[in-house]
Design a protein around this motif. Structure first.
Motif, short mmCIF file in Angstrom:
data_model
loop_
_atom_site.label_atom_id
_atom_site.label_comp_id
_atom_site.label_asym_id
_atom_site.label_seq_id
_atom_site.Cartn_x
_atom_site.Cartn_y
_atom_site.Cartn_z
N LEU A 1 0.86 -1.18 0.00
CA LEU A 1 0.00 0.00 0.00
C LEU A 1 0.90 1.23 0.00
O LEU A 1 1.78 1.38 0.86
N ILE A 2 0.70 2.12 -0.98
CA ILE A 2 1.48 3.35 -1.08
C ILE A 2 0.62 4.51 -0.62
O ILE A 2 -0.42 4.81 -1.21
N LEU A 3 1.05 5.15 0.47
CA LEU A 3 0.39 6.35 0.97
C LEU A 3 1.10 7.55 0.36
O LEU A 3 2.26 7.82 0.67
N MET A 4 0.41 8.26 -0.51
CA MET A 4 1.00 9.34 -1.30
C MET A 4 0.38 10.68 -0.91
O MET A 4 -0.76 10.73 -0.45
N ASP A 5 1.16 11.76 -1.10
CA ASP A 5 0.67 13.13 -0.85
C ASP A 5 0.38 13.36 0.63
O ASP A 5 -0.57 14.04 1.00
N ASN A 6 1.25 12.82 1.48
CA ASN A 6 1.09 12.97 2.93
C ASN A 6 1.76 14.27 3.36
O ASN A 6 2.87 14.26 3.89
N GLN A 7 1.08 15.40 3.14
CA GLN A 7 1.80 16.65 3.30
C GLN A 7 0.87 17.85 3.43
O GLN A 7 -0.28 17.82 3.02
N PHE A 8 1.44 18.90 4.01
CA PHE A 8 0.86 20.23 3.87
C PHE A 8 1.20 20.74 2.46
O PHE A 8 2.19 20.31 1.86
N ALA A 9 0.41 21.67 1.96
CA ALA A 9 0.63 22.14 0.59
C ALA A 9 1.95 22.89 0.45
O ALA A 9 2.71 22.67 -0.50
N ARG A 10 2.25 23.78 1.36
CA ARG A 10 3.50 24.55 1.43
C ARG A 10 3.61 25.09 2.84
O ARG A 10 2.71 24.91 3.66
N GLN A 11 4.71 25.80 3.13
CA GLN A 11 4.92 26.27 4.50
C GLN A 11 3.91 27.34 4.92
O GLN A 11 3.71 27.59 6.11
N GLU A 12 3.21 27.96 3.95
CA GLU A 12 2.20 28.97 4.27
C GLU A 12 0.84 28.35 4.55
O GLU A 12 -0.17 29.06 4.62
N PHE A 13 0.77 27.04 4.73
CA PHE A 13 -0.46 26.30 5.01
C PHE A 13 -0.28 25.52 6.30
O PHE A 13 0.84 25.12 6.63
N CYS A 14 -1.31 25.17 7.05
CA CYS A 14 -2.68 25.53 6.78
C CYS A 14 -3.12 26.56 7.80
O CYS A 14 -2.79 26.46 8.99
N PHE A 15 -3.89 27.52 7.32
CA PHE A 15 -4.39 28.60 8.17
C PHE A 15 -5.91 28.55 8.27
O PHE A 15 -6.58 29.58 8.34
N CYS A 16 -6.44 27.34 8.30
CA CYS A 16 -7.88 27.19 8.56
C CYS A 16 -8.14 27.54 10.03
O CYS A 16 -7.21 27.69 10.84
N GLU A 17 -9.39 27.63 10.38
CA GLU A 17 -9.74 28.02 11.75
C GLU A 17 -9.21 27.03 12.77
O GLU A 17 -8.70 27.42 13.83
N ALA A 18 -9.30 25.72 12.46
CA ALA A 18 -8.84 24.71 13.41
C ALA A 18 -7.34 24.81 13.63
O ALA A 18 -6.85 24.70 14.77
N CYS A 19 -6.57 25.02 12.55
CA CYS A 19 -5.11 25.12 12.67
C CYS A 19 -4.72 26.37 13.44
O CYS A 19 -3.83 26.34 14.30
N ARG A 20 -5.35 27.50 13.12
CA ARG A 20 -5.01 28.74 13.81
C ARG A 20 -5.36 28.64 15.30
O ARG A 20 -4.60 29.12 16.15
N LYS A 21 -6.46 28.00 15.61
CA LYS A 21 -6.86 27.84 17.02
C LYS A 21 -5.83 27.00 17.77
O LYS A 21 -5.35 27.39 18.85
N GLU A 22 -5.47 25.86 17.20
CA GLU A 22 -4.56 24.95 17.90
C GLU A 22 -3.17 25.56 18.06
O GLU A 22 -2.57 25.50 19.13
N PHE A 23 -2.66 26.16 16.97
CA PHE A 23 -1.30 26.69 17.04
C PHE A 23 -1.24 27.95 17.89
O PHE A 23 -0.26 28.18 18.60
N SER A 24 -2.27 28.76 17.87
CA SER A 24 -2.26 29.96 18.70
C SER A 24 -2.28 29.60 20.19
O SER A 24 -1.63 30.26 21.01
N GLU A 25 -3.00 28.54 20.53
CA GLU A 25 -3.02 28.09 21.92
C GLU A 25 -1.67 27.51 22.33
O GLU A 25 -1.23 27.65 23.48
#
Length: 336
Positions: free
Chosen positions: A140-164
């Motif tokens: 089984l090959i798990l491909m594309d296991n990644q963030f898009a680039r270093q400027e990602f991700c800034f969704c609400e969930a990510c900003r909440k967790e990282f800000s805390e």
């Protein structure tokens, strides 16, 4: 390049029905005598499966591709690697809950990429993988296991967790992070932890269901993203940590470089230098192979030379580009 050329040179073809344009019976009649191993798309980067899924949307045109190919391959003793695109999923990426957001973009997800932090999406992927494990596959090959680039991700969930985690204001942007080296390092390490945890949990679940399956994990290595150091900073992929999880690493070599450098050139030597980390993997007995998409006749000898120089096990070759390649490229260039 010609599929027959990949096979006669002893490499592993990666098959996508939209690039193949023939049935499973036609394919095996033409190439079966050359085959030992084959890699098949099971869940494409579009988000659609190539078998009739109870969990994921199924491709209308090729709903029997994966099931048909795996059965015939099993009947004639050909090893099959099933490919699952994880965080590149065009179907889910349009959902505001799951899509990945670039820094400064708060109204709509950028498309193509799914946020790797969404654990409900991890569960969804595991449900899809459980279905795939019911087919006669060897790996089984798990491909594309990644963030898009270093400027990602800034969704609400990510900003909440990282800000805390860092005591930042919730509406921080990437420029805020870059301005403080300690926070920037935390950003990189937090993202690595997310990718590593996802893959650790997923591979554990896979092995509980089938302890004999070989699990391969892809890592993107490209000069545009500063090779292996950039894999960590841009994508959250820590090679040594992932090598502890996978049975084999699959090094996606120069995925966004239009042409491979010629052997003997400074650019080629730079690639080999950047791949020297594989000597540590080889020394401790870890397996790794090379993956390349869009390979041409002129480039196959270059890849073979790379394979020999870094002592890789196999070449996995896709003679075209994934369907979302254009969107991925535009995201890398900051155009969308």
């Amino acid at each position: 390049m010609e599929l027959r050329e990949i096979l006669t040179r002893g490499h592993i073809p990666v098959l996508d029905p939209y690039m193949l344009n023939e049935t499973s019976d036609e394919f095996f009649a033409r190439y079966g005598s050359f085959l030992e191993r084959i890699a098949l798309m099971a869940k494409r980067d579009t988000g659609y499966t190539l078998y009739r899924s109870m969990s994921a949307p199924t491709d209308d045109k090729y709903s029997e591709f994966f099931s048909s190919f795996t059965q015939i391959a099993s009947d004639i003793a050909i090893d099959v690697y099933a490919i699952v695109s994880t965080f590149v999923d065009k179907y889910f990426s349009s959902d505001p809950k799951y899509g990945a957001y670039r820094s400064g973009i708060t109204r709509n997800p950028v498309g193509t990429f799914v946020c790797p932090v969404q654990e409900s999406y991890w569960k969804y992927l595991m449900a899809v993988i459980k279905e795939i494990l019911n087919f006669p596959i060897n790996g089984l090959i798990l491909m594309d296991n990644q963030f898009a680039r270093q400027e990602f991700c800034f969704c609400e969930a990510c900003r909440k967790e990282f800000s805390e985690l860092t005591n930042l204001e919730r509406e921080f942007v990437f420029d805020t992070i870059v301005s403080d080296p300690d926070v920037l390092n935390q950003w990189y390490e937090w993202r690595v932890e997310k990718i590593t945890t996802f893959l650790s949990n997923t591979t554990k679940g896979i092995r509980e269901l089938n302890p004999d399956i070989e699990i391969l994990i892809t890592v993107d290595i490209d000069p545009e993203t500063d090779y292996i150091e950039g894999a960590k900073k841009h994508f959250g992929q820590d090679v040594m940590k992932l090598s502890d999880i996978a049975d084999q690493l699959l090094l996606n070599i120069l995925p966004f470089t239009p042409t491979l450098p010629q052997p003997g050139s400074p650019d080629y030597q730079r690639v080999i230098t950047e791949l020297e980390f594989t000597s540590d993997l080889h020394r401790i007995g870890r397996k790794y192979s090379i993956f390349n998409w869009g390979v041409t006749d002129a480039e196959i000898e270059t890849l073979e030379k790379m394979k020999a120089e870094i002592k890789a096990t196999y070449l996995f070759l896709l003679d075209d580009y994934p369907e979302t390649y254009k969107e991925r490229r535009e995201i890398h260039l900051g155009l969308i």
